[in-house]
Design an enzyme around this catalytic site. Structure first.
Site, short mmCIF file in Angstrom:
data_model
loop_
_atom_site.label_atom_id
_atom_site.label_comp_id
_atom_site.label_asym_id
_atom_site.label_seq_id
_atom_site.Cartn_x
_atom_site.Cartn_y
_atom_site.Cartn_z
N GLY A 245 1.05 -1.49 0.56
CA GLY A 245 0.08 0.03 -0.16
C GLY A 245 0.88 1.39 0.01
N HIS B 242 2.75 26.47 -20.21
CA HIS B 242 2.87 25.91 -21.36
C HIS B 242 3.93 26.12 -21.09
CE1 HIS B 242 4.39 23.35 -24.84
NE2 HIS B 242 5.37 24.84 -24.84
#
Length: 458
Positions: A177, A435
């Site tokens: 986990g 961007h």
């Protein structure tokens, strides 16, 4: 000191101290009782130190791979003492800041082991503190399996693993986990040979299966061994370390065993059951407003069934303080809580998985889209692989966002707004994503799901 307060909080971890700070802000008198250190597991033995360890591991990996980027560097060694110094410094700074906040908020802070001694009474240091409202926030502990004893030497829980003065040559991590994969990732980066043993059929089994698949691919590439669908059977201590037998009779040997099989609620000997608080398997049961069955007694954090995450406890603490102050806050939606696993590559998710969505809305009423990070400029620069997976209700909102890749945890902020504000793909597609950022991958995925893919890589 007045022995009667508007709010008495048992436990000073993420849930407890958030309750205290918000309640004080709202003009309530507050007593906060903590037996160990303010900040609890998260600050001292959990989130913060593990992420510092993982960051040190990331720097080790970057140094090894520096030539790929045209940088001549060499990894001469890993100084665990110095790493611990850096890690402890981070914790100490945050701890000092938190102590200052609590002091400034005029919260009565009591060091000692508190116990619920009546529906509105907490006993601490032989003294009775009366609360018009009592908040139970006693947190969690590292669990182990029957017959598997943590000795702090060859068999460790995460707490002991964080204070090691050396990197083990080899380690077996029992549990695939969040805690298991984070330690496996950090130790591998720092030079250990690691094998994860997981009884469930895949690593990070709570995540969408596509995420597990990609993580397993990445771990194979990194040389992290794992055995899934294999239950632990037996431990033998050897002269050089440990020998573990797993389902099918296979044995694995290593220097030590890390037990990472989850965390249990710290509620034993706290007086909860004696005062009639409804419990189940050690957890405190509450309604959606975090009220227990005992009037004016609330519970927050890891002792309440659900996600055991510091930010969940923190938000629940704020909620309970506002509830007590009569602000009538909106209940917290469990599936809307963001989840991040800080292994390399990172995993971030919010909302429901594809399978959960199909169960909820029906197989034909769910659409998904996987946007590969191969088309993302920033991910290319970072040299990472992964994807953004969207799950939406057909002709409806996005109900799940599942992401994997280096540093992708930082993108869960927008992802949780999308899911919690029930955004439609077309609405997210209208937003401008900067961007070159990994954030663009979220934008591109929504463009594609809205029917206008520009850089789609399926």
């Amino acid at each position: 000191m007045s022995d009667t307060f508007d709010v008495v909080i048992l436990g000073g971890g993420s849930g407890g101290y958030a309750t205290a700070l918000r309640a004080s802000q709202l003009g309530l008198s507050v007593a906060l009782i903590e037996k160990d250190k303010l900040g609890g597991t998260c600050l001292h033995r959990g989130c913060i130190p593990t992420k510092a360890l993982l960051h040190a591991g990331e720097i080790a990996d970057q140094t090894r791979e520096a030539a790929h980027f045209g940088i001549n560097a060499e990894l001469i060694g890993v100084d665990m003492k110095a790493i611990n110094g850096y890690k402890d410094g981070v914790v100490a700074g945050l701890y000092k800041g938190l102590q200052g906040l609590v002091k400034h908020a005029k919260v009565t802070y009591i060091e000692g082991t508190g116990k619920l001694a009546g529906p509105n009474v907490v006993e601490v240091n032989g003294q009775e503190i009366i609360g018009r409202n009592v908040v139970l926030a006693t947190g969690s502990y590292s669990k182990t399996l029957p017959g598997l004893e943590i000795d702090g030497n060859k068999v460790l829980a995460s707490e002991e693993a964080l204070t090691m003065d050396r990197v083990p040559a080899s380690a077996i991590v029992l549990g695939g986990g969040v805690i298991g994969v984070e330690f496996a990732s950090a130790w591998k980066s720092l030079g250990a040979e690691v094998t994860i043993v997981e009884a469930l059929p895949r690593l990070v089994a709570a995540e969408d299966p596509d995420i597990s698949k990609q993580l397993e691919r990445a771990f194979r590439k990194r040389g992290i061994n794992f055995k899934v669908g294999k239950a632990f059977e037996k431990l033998e201590k050897t002269a050089s370390g440990v020998k573990v037998t797993i389902a099918g009779g296979e044995t694995i040997e290593a220097e030590l065993l890390l037990v990472a099989v989850g965390r249990g609620p710290s509620t034993a000997n706290c007086g909860y059951e004696e005062q009639g608080v409804k419990m189940e398997r050690g957890f405190v049961l509450t309604d959606e407003r975090l009220r227990t069955n005992v009037p004016n007694v609330y519970a927050v954090g890891d002792i309440v069934p659900g996600l055991q995450l510091a930010h969940r406890g923190f938000q629940q603490g704020i909620f309970v303080a506002e509830e007590i102050a009569g602000k009538n806050p909106a209940p917290i939606v469990e599936s809307g809580i963001p989840r991040v696993t800080y292994c390399d590559p990172e995993i971030a998710s919010v909302g429901v998985t594809e399978a959960q969505a199909k169960e909820r809305f029906g197989d034909d009423s769910v659409e998904t889209y996987n946007y590969n990070l191969g088309g993302n400029g920033r991910s290319k620069i970072l040299g990472t692989q992964g994807f953004v997976k969207l799950v939406r209700q057909k002709d409806g909102p996005v109900v799940g966002v599942h992401m994997i890749g280096a540093r992708i945890g930082e993108q869960v902020g927008e992802a949780q707004l999308i899911v919690n504000w029930e955004a439609f793909p077309a609405e997210v597609a209208q937003l401008v994503h900067a961007h070159p950022t990994q954030n663009e991958a979220l934008g591109e995925a929504h463009l594609a799901l809205a029917g206008k893919p520009l850089h789609a890589h399926n």
